[in-house]
Write an enzyme that holds these catalytic residues in place. Structure first.
Site, PDB file in Angstrom:
ATOM      1  N   GLU A   1       0.848  -1.203   0.000  1.00 27.57           N
ATOM      2  CA  GLU A   1       0.000   0.000   0.000  1.00 27.57           C
ATOM      3  C   GLU A   1       0.880   1.249   0.000  1.00 27.57           C
ATOM      4  O   GLU A   1       1.994   1.228   0.525  1.00 27.57           O
ATOM      5  CB  GLU A   1      -0.866   0.031   1.263  1.00 27.57           C
ATOM      6  CG  GLU A   1      -2.246  -0.574   1.096  1.00 27.57           C
ATOM      7  CD  GLU A   1      -3.206   0.317   0.324  1.00 27.57           C
ATOM      8  OE1 GLU A   1      -2.760   1.166  -0.471  1.00 27.57           O
ATOM      9  OE2 GLU A   1      -4.415   0.145   0.515  1.00 27.57           O
ATOM     10  N   ASP A   2       0.360   2.330  -0.550  1.00 27.82           N
ATOM     11  CA  ASP A   2       1.103   3.584  -0.470  1.00 27.82           C
ATOM     12  C   ASP A   2       1.004   4.195   0.923  1.00 27.82           C
ATOM     13  O   ASP A   2       1.969   4.740   1.437  1.00 27.82           O
ATOM     14  CB  ASP A   2       0.622   4.585  -1.545  1.00 27.82           C
ATOM     15  CG  ASP A   2      -0.889   4.770  -1.551  1.00 27.82           C
ATOM     16  OD1 ASP A   2      -1.605   4.011  -0.867  1.00 27.82           O
ATOM     17  OD2 ASP A   2      -1.368   5.678  -2.245  1.00 27.82           O
TER      18      ASP A   2
ATOM     19  N   ASP B   1      -3.764   4.735   7.028  1.00 25.72           N
ATOM     20  CA  ASP B   1      -4.297   5.894   7.723  1.00 25.72           C
ATOM     21  C   ASP B   1      -5.140   5.363   8.896  1.00 25.72           C
ATOM     22  O   ASP B   1      -4.592   4.975   9.925  1.00 25.72           O
ATOM     23  CB  ASP B   1      -5.131   6.640   6.658  1.00 25.72           C
ATOM     24  CG  ASP B   1      -5.522   8.036   7.047  1.00 25.72           C
ATOM     25  OD1 ASP B   1      -5.830   8.240   8.215  1.00 25.72           O
ATOM     26  OD2 ASP B   1      -5.541   8.919   6.185  1.00 25.72           O
TER      27      ASP B   1
ATOM     28  N   PHE C   1      -1.771  16.496   5.095  1.00 23.55           N
ATOM     29  CA  PHE C   1      -2.149  16.113   3.734  1.00 23.55           C
ATOM     30  C   PHE C   1      -0.901  16.107   2.845  1.00 23.55           C
ATOM     31  O   PHE C   1      -0.221  17.123   2.709  1.00 23.55           O
ATOM     32  CB  PHE C   1      -3.174  17.129   3.241  1.00 23.55           C
ATOM     33  CG  PHE C   1      -3.923  16.740   1.998  1.00 23.55           C
ATOM     34  CD1 PHE C   1      -3.712  15.534   1.347  1.00 23.55           C
ATOM     35  CD2 PHE C   1      -4.886  17.611   1.477  1.00 23.55           C
ATOM     36  CE1 PHE C   1      -4.414  15.198   0.209  1.00 23.55           C
ATOM     37  CE2 PHE C   1      -5.599  17.286   0.336  1.00 23.55           C
ATOM     38  CZ  PHE C   1      -5.355  16.073  -0.300  1.00 23.55           C
TER      39      PHE C   1
ATOM     40  N   ARG D   1      -0.332  12.729  -8.481  1.00 25.56           N
ATOM     41  CA  ARG D   1       0.261  11.408  -8.241  1.00 25.56           C
ATOM     42  C   ARG D   1       1.644  11.316  -8.869  1.00 25.56           C
ATOM     43  O   ARG D   1       2.492  10.565  -8.415  1.00 25.56           O
ATOM     44  CB  ARG D   1      -0.604  10.313  -8.884  1.00 25.56           C
ATOM     45  CG  ARG D   1      -1.894  10.006  -8.177  1.00 25.56           C
ATOM     46  CD  ARG D   1      -2.457   8.696  -8.697  1.00 25.56           C
ATOM     47  NE  ARG D   1      -3.885   8.582  -8.481  1.00 25.56           N
ATOM     48  CZ  ARG D   1      -4.443   8.126  -7.358  1.00 25.56           C
ATOM     49  NH1 ARG D   1      -3.695   7.753  -6.358  1.00 25.56           N
ATOM     50  NH2 ARG D   1      -5.756   8.039  -7.253  1.00 25.56           N
TER      51      ARG D   1
END
Ligand code: PRP
Length: 178
Positions: free
Chosen positions: A101-102, A105, A154, A167
């Protein structure tokens, strides 16, 4: 609200160095295993995954596959549900699976996804994330390989987006809300 790019939090060089280190760890941990499957969760993780697998040893018995999922999270009536938009092509039964996964959270997506993948009877199942926003965790998830623990801000770039944008950035940057 509009957004603009802020400072670099992780430069391309810092990311590349860490990717090599994680690849070395994975190579060491899986060198005696047959049937390793690395599954990237689209879309963000595709960028990290393709760099990561190219740093693995050529001797590793590894395959690459992808899934696209969305977690309904805690806001739905039916908790624990992962909606699969695109499933992997191969069976993972008896395979040594690493989910890439990037970012993690709340942890809900990976938590739900792991339960689903366990039902497919892999020989082992581990998690590799580039970024861990650990302060936002809502459910416990064991992260086996982690690139960087980052604050609850963010960020975009290297696969991470803001409504689909940014991206493609080589560095990971903060986003400023205006
Ligand atoms: C991101 C990330 C995880 C999820 C993590 O995906 O790739 O799948 O959010 O959040 P959680 O730990 O709170 O569940 P996103 O929905 O942004 O999809 P994308 O990779 O296509 O951008």
């Amino acid at each position: 609200m509009s957004y603009k790019l802020g400072e670099v939090i992780l430069s391309r060089d810092t990311i590349a160095r860490r990717v090599k280190e994680i690849a070395a760890e994975i190579t060491k941990d899986y060198s005696d295993k047959d049937g390793v499957v690395i599954i990237g969760i689209l879309t963000g993780a595709a960028f990290f995954l393709t760099d990561l697998v190219r740093e693995l040893s050529e001797d590793l018995d590894v395959r690459v596959d992808f899934m696209s999922v969305a977690s309904y999270g805690e806001a739905t009536q039916s908790s624990g549900v992962v909606r699969i938009f695109y499933d992997m092509k191969s069976s993972i039964e008896g395979k040594h699976v690493i989910v890439v996964e990037d970012i993690i959270d709340s942890g809900l997506t990976l938590s739900h996804l792991l339960s689903l993948l366990q039902q497919r009877k892999p020989a082992s199942l581990k998690i590799c994330v580039l970024l861990d926003k650990y302060e936002r965790r809502k459910t416990e998830v064991k992260v086996d390989y982690c690139g960087f623990r980052i604050p609850d801000k963010f960020v975009v770039g290297y696969g991470l987006d803001c409504a689909g944008k940014w991206r493609h950035l080589k560095d990971i940057k903060y986003v400023i809300e205006e």
